[in-house]
Write a protein that holds these residues in place. Structure first.
Motif, PDB file in Angstrom:
ATOM      1  N   TYR A   1     -26.087  55.111  27.626  1.00 52.52           N
ATOM      2  CA  TYR A   1     -25.556  55.943  26.158  1.00 52.52           C
ATOM      3  C   TYR A   1     -27.178  56.231  25.545  1.00 52.52           C
ATOM      4  N   CYS A   2     -27.426  57.330  25.789  1.00 53.43           N
ATOM      5  CA  CYS A   2     -28.652  58.183  25.350  1.00 53.43           C
ATOM      6  C   CYS A   2     -28.629  58.417  23.684  1.00 53.43           C
ATOM      7  N   GLY A   3     -27.433  58.892  23.466  1.00 49.23           N
ATOM      8  CA  GLY A   3     -27.399  59.215  22.212  1.00 49.23           C
ATOM      9  C   GLY A   3     -27.894  60.891  21.881  1.00 49.23           C
ATOM     10  N   LYS A   4     -28.269  61.454  22.832  1.00 49.99           N
ATOM     11  CA  LYS A   4     -28.789  62.629  22.639  1.00 49.99           C
ATOM     12  C   LYS A   4     -28.127  63.819  23.574  1.00 49.99           C
ATOM     13  N   CYS A   5     -27.490  63.428  24.735  1.00 53.78           N
ATOM     14  CA  CYS A   5     -26.967  64.400  25.797  1.00 53.78           C
ATOM     15  C   CYS A   5     -25.630  64.976  25.085  1.00 53.78           C
ATOM     16  N   ARG A   6     -25.069  66.172  25.443  1.00 52.33           N
ATOM     17  CA  ARG A   6     -24.031  66.837  25.208  1.00 52.33           C
ATOM     18  C   ARG A   6     -22.688  65.681  25.254  1.00 52.33           C
ATOM     19  N   GLY A   7     -23.046  64.813  26.492  1.00 50.79           N
ATOM     20  CA  GLY A   7     -21.745  63.889  26.423  1.00 50.79           C
ATOM     21  C   GLY A   7     -21.686  62.786  25.354  1.00 50.79           C
ATOM     22  N   CYS A   8     -23.022  62.202  25.197  1.00 48.90           N
ATOM     23  CA  CYS A   8     -23.051  61.214  24.071  1.00 48.90           C
ATOM     24  C   CYS A   8     -22.760  62.071  22.584  1.00 48.90           C
ATOM     25  N   ALA A   9     -22.988  63.452  22.554  1.00 54.53           N
ATOM     26  CA  ALA A   9     -22.803  64.031  21.137  1.00 54.53           C
ATOM     27  C   ALA A   9     -21.400  64.183  21.016  1.00 54.53           C
TER      28      ALA A   9
ATOM     29  N   PHE B   1     -19.157  59.967  28.709  1.00 56.66           N
ATOM     30  CA  PHE B   1     -20.064  60.116  29.856  1.00 56.66           C
ATOM     31  C   PHE B   1     -21.507  60.504  29.296  1.00 56.66           C
ATOM     32  N   CYS B   2     -22.231  59.595  29.655  1.00 57.08           N
ATOM     33  CA  CYS B   2     -23.877  59.867  29.307  1.00 57.08           C
ATOM     34  C   CYS B   2     -24.394  60.789  30.375  1.00 57.08           C
ATOM     35  N   TYR B   3     -24.778  61.944  30.085  1.00 51.45           N
ATOM     36  CA  TYR B   3     -25.680  62.572  31.257  1.00 51.45           C
ATOM     37  C   TYR B   3     -26.861  61.873  31.980  1.00 51.45           C
ATOM     38  N   THR B   4     -27.513  60.795  31.274  1.00 50.89           N
ATOM     39  CA  THR B   4     -28.427  60.317  31.990  1.00 50.89           C
ATOM     40  C   THR B   4     -27.904  59.545  33.216  1.00 50.89           C
ATOM     41  N   LEU B   5     -26.637  59.288  33.303  1.00 53.29           N
ATOM     42  CA  LEU B   5     -26.144  58.828  34.386  1.00 53.29           C
ATOM     43  C   LEU B   5     -26.226  59.518  35.505  1.00 53.29           C
TER      44      LEU B   5
END
Ligand code: PAD
Ligand code: ZN
Ligand code: ZN
Length: 379
Positions: free
Chosen positions: A97-105, A111-115
Motif C-alpha cells: 500500500y503506497c498510498g499514492k497510486c491510482r489503486g491506493c487512491a 490493488f496497489c500498483y507498486t505490486l
C-alpha cells in the motif's frame, strides 16, 4: 547494534522447484532508503508458497526465500522511513500500500500498483524496487518472494510492504492476518458482501476456505456448504460454522449439480479457495443463475485459462476475484489485529501445527498430506 551492518542469519532457501528447502547461512544487507529490515518471529505456511515450490509459477526466479504470512519486529530502517521504527511489532504486506497510486487512491480498490513493479501478475522480479536483492548466500543472489520473504530470520521489505501493529499483539497468531485469515474472511465480507440469511458454498477447506467460512458465519449466512475432496477437513469446517459438508467423491454427478439440488437452484455466494480452474467453473455453476455471486480466491497456475459460455453470466450472475480479501492492506491489518485481540473473531481454529522454523520441510509435508490447516513456524 546491527543497524547499518550486514546480518548473517539462517534462512530456508529454495534453490529450485520441487526440492527440499535448505537451511542456509545467508547475508542480509542493511535496508536502503525507504526500506525496513525485520526480525521475523513467526510465519505461517500458505498454499501460495507451495505453488512456487511445485514450480507452478513459471516466471518465478530461483533461488528464492519464500514465505509471506509472517510477523516480526523491526530491526532497523533505511533513510526516509517514517511509518515504522526499530522495536515496532509489524506484519509484512504481500499486497503493498503506497498510498499514492491510482489503486491506493480509489476507495473501492485495494490493488496497489507498486505490486506491478515488484511482482505483477504476469512478471515476478523477486527484487527490490532498485532491481537488486538484499539477500546473498555463498556469493549468489537470492530472490525475494512478493516483497515479503518470511522464511528467514531477517528480511528486508519496502516501506509500502510493512505496517506497525499493536505492541501486545501475539505474533504467533496474528501472522495469519498477513495472508490466510484476511484473504478468506475479506473474500466473504468485502468481496462477496455476504448478507444475513444467505446461502454460501465454499470450495476447498484449507486456511483460506475455512477463513471464508468464518466470514460467512459472522456475516450471518444461514447455510454454509463446505466442499472438499478430503473429508478430514469437515470436522474443523463444522466447528467454524459450516452447516453442511460435501465430498464430491461421494457423488456420481458433477458437484455443481449436487449443490444445485441441495439449494433448489444455487447458492447466493460461492467461493473457489483451491486454485483449480475446473472448480472455478463448478463454483460459478453452483451459484444462483440470476442473483448468484462467485468469488475466485484461489491462485491458478500462471499460464492456465478457463472457458465457459458467457451465457452463464447473461442471466445475471456475478463473477469476481480479489487479492487479500479486498482489504487495503496497510489500513486494515492493524485494525484486524486489534479486532482479533478484542476477540471479535478467532484464528485459533486455523492453527493446526506449530513447528520450529528449521522443521520447514516437515511443515510442507503436512500440507501435502492434507493433514495441516496452517502450520506456524517459530524462530
Ligand atoms: P490448502 O491447500 O490448505 O487448501 C486447499 C483445499 O482444497 C484442501 O483442503 C484440498 O483438499 C482441497 N481441494 C483440492 N482439490 C479439490 C477439489 N478438486 N475439490 C474440492 N476440494 C479440493 O490451500 P490454502 O487454503 O492455503 O489456499 C487455497 C488457495 O488460495 C491457493 O490456490 C492459494 O494460492 C490461494 C490464495 N489466494 C490468496 C489471494 O489473495 N487471492 C491469498 C492466499 C492464498
Ligand atoms: Zn498466502
Ligand atoms: Zn499504491
Amino acid at each position: 547494534d546491527t543497524a547499518g551492518k550486514v546480518i548473517k542469519c539462517k534462512a530456508a532457501v529454495l534453490w529450485g522447484p520441487r526440492q527440499p528447502f535448505k537451511i542456509e547461512e545467508i547475508e542480509v544487507a542493511p535496508p536502503k532508503a525507504h526500506e525496513v529490515r525485520i526480525k521475523i518471529v513467526a510465519t505461517g505456511i500458505c498454499r501460495s508458497d507451495d505453488h512456487v515450490l511445485e514450480g507452478l509459477m513459471k516466471d518465478k526466479k530461483y533461488p528464492v526465500i519464500l514465505g509471506h504470512e509472517g510477523a516480526g519486529i523491526v530491526e532497523s530502517i533505511g533513510d526516509g522511513v517514517t511509518n515504522v521504527k526499530p522495536g515496532d511489532k509489524v506484519i509484512p504486506l504481500f499486497l503493498p500500500y503506497c498510498g499514492k497510486c491510482r489503486g491506493c487512491a480509489e476507495p473501492k480498490s485495494n490493488f496497489c500498483y507498486t505490486l506491478i513493479s515488484f511482482c505483477s501478475i504476469v512478471k515476478l522480479t523477486g527484487l527490490m524496487s532498485d532491481n537488486t536483492s538484499r539477500f546473498t548466500c555463498k556469493g549468489q543472489v537470492i530472490y525475494n518472494h512478493i516483497n515479503t520473504s518470511t522464511f528467514t530470520e531477517y528480511t528486508v521489505v519496502d516501506e509500502s510492504s510493512v505496517v506497525k501493529i499493536h505492541d501486545d499483539a501475539p505474533l504467533e497468531k496474528v501472522c495469519l492476518i498477513g495472508c490466510g485469515f484476511s484473504t478468506g474472511y475479506g473474500s466473504a465480507v468485502n468481496l462477496a458482501k455476504v448478507e444475513p440469511g444467505s446461502t454460501c458454498a465454499v470450495f476447498g477447506l484449507g486456511g483460506i476456505g475455512l477463513s471464508v467460512i468464518i466470514g460467512c458465519k459472522i456475516a450471518g449466512a444461514s447455510r454454509i456448504i463446505a466442499i472438499d475432496v478430503n473429508s478430514k477437513k469437515f470436522e474443523k469446517a463444522k466447528e467454524l460454522g459450516a452447516t453442511e459438508c460435501v465430498n464430491p467423491k461421494d457423488y456420481e454427478n458433477p458437484i455443481h449439480e449436487v449443490i444445485m439440488n441441495m439449494t433448489d437452484g444455487g447458492v447466493h455466494y460461492s467461493f473457489e479457495c483451491i486454485g483449480n480452474t475446473d472448480i472455478m467453473v463448478s463454483a460459478l455453476l453452483s451459484s444462483h443463475l440470476s442473483c448468484g455471486t462467485t468469488v475466485i480466491v484461489g491462485v491458478s497456475p500462471s499460464l492456465s485459462t478457463i472457458s465457459f459460455t458467457p451465457r452463464l453470466l447473461l442471466t445475471g450472475r456475478t463473477l469476481k476475484g480479489g487479492l487479500f480479501g479486498g482489504f487495503k492492506s496497510k489500513e486494515s491489518v492493524p485494525q484486524l489485529v486489534s479486532d482479533l485481540m478484542a476477540e471479535k473473531f478467532k484464528v485459533d481454529g486455523l492453527l493446526s501445527h506449530k513447528l520450529l522454523f528449521t522443521e520447514i520441510n516437515k511443515g510442507f509435508e503436512l500440507l501435502h498430506k492434507g493433514e495441516s490447516i496452517r502450520t506456524v513456524l517459530t524462530f
